[in-house]
Design an enzyme around this catalytic site. Structure first.
Site, PDB file in Angstrom:
ATOM      1  CB  SER A 161      -0.902   0.018   1.235  1.00  0.00           C
ATOM      2  OG  SER A 161      -1.557   1.267   1.365  1.00  0.00           O
ATOM      3  CE1 TYR A 192      -4.098  -1.860   5.304  1.00  0.00           C
ATOM      4  CE2 TYR A 192      -3.137   0.160   4.453  1.00  0.00           C
ATOM      5  CZ  TYR A 192      -3.769  -1.050   4.236  1.00  0.00           C
ATOM      6  OH  TYR A 192      -4.057  -1.461   2.961  1.00  0.00           O
TER       7      TYR A 192
END
Length: 250
Positions: free
Chosen positions: A142, A155
């Protein structure tokens, strides 16, 4: 049908997180390109729905990617069904939860790290045991791992770890002609990003920080995975390819 990506037809491909969202998009694209698929997700029901929508006859493997034994069983089942594995796409992941470090529950931290990073490690470990020369490992990362945002510590850490994992594996598996790469995704209007896309304020902020001025759509996703899995990417390894419409530039 090779969709313009040579070397995909007949390839034996494992896709984790294939039961919904971006994983389902990948399953559809690789099926259309003629790959023989092993589909992995926690929910057997969602996997069956995906399998029923495909032209091929995929292997359905419900289970938890956080378990080493489960990943090994997927590799073994692929070997029994198709004779082996050519490509392992570690795509399973859990959504970010927005909270400060002080507010982040340790169990939430562990769950995000375990699925997004440990699950990728265990999948790559199982894949390395069965991949032959020319094998491919692709991990979904990501842009948050490269450009962290406040409130996304767990995350961001999990996806930043993916990049380091990929670089290490590329060095270890390179002598066997196995490539290992990551795809750092930006903001897509499907999968985990869907609920963010429905938030008008957040959606506008993300578009304003994306060079192409829009969110990613399903059609923007499969190309880089197909490329990395095919003949044209034999000399690409240890790379993180960003697919974010220029979000990380602004």
């Amino acid at each position: 049908m090779d969709l313009g990506y040579p070397g995909i037809s007949g390839r034996r491909v494992v896709i984790t997180g294939a039961g919904r969202g971006l994983g389902r998009v990948l399953a559809t694209a690789f099926d259309a390109a003629g790959a023989r698929l092993g589909l992995v997700a926690r929910s057997e029901r969602s996997l069956r729905e995906v399998a029923d929508s495909l032209h091929g006859d995929p292997l359905v493997c419900p289970g938890d990617v956080r378990a080493a034994g489960f990943n090994e069983s997927v590799a073994e089942n692929m070997r029994e069904r198709f004779g082996g594995v050519d490509v392992w796409i570690a795509n399973a992941g859990v959504s970010p939860q927005v909270s400060t470090v002080e507010q982040t529950d340790p169990e939430v931290w562990r769950d995000i790290i375990d699925v997004n990073l440990t699950g990728a490690f265990l999948g790559a470990r199982a894949a390395a045991a069965v991949l032959g020369e020319g094998g491919r490992i692709i991990v979904t990362g990501s842009v948050i791992g490269q450009r962290p945002r406040p409130g996304l510590a767990a995350y961001a850490a999990s996806k930043g770890g993916v990049q380091a994992l990929v670089q290490t594996l590329a060095q270890e598996l390179g002598p066997r002609a196995i490539t290992v790469n990551a795809v750092a995704l930006g903001w897509f209007d499907t999968g985990m990003g869907a609920h963010w896309h429905r938030d008008t304020e957040r959606e506008s902020d993300i578009v304003g920080h994306t060079a192409l001025g829009r969110w990613g759509v399903a059609e923007d996703l499969p190309g880089v995975y197909l490329f990395l899995s095919g003949a044209g990417a034999a000399y690409v390894t240890g790379a993180t390819i960003t697919v974010d419409g220029g979000y990380s530039l602004l």
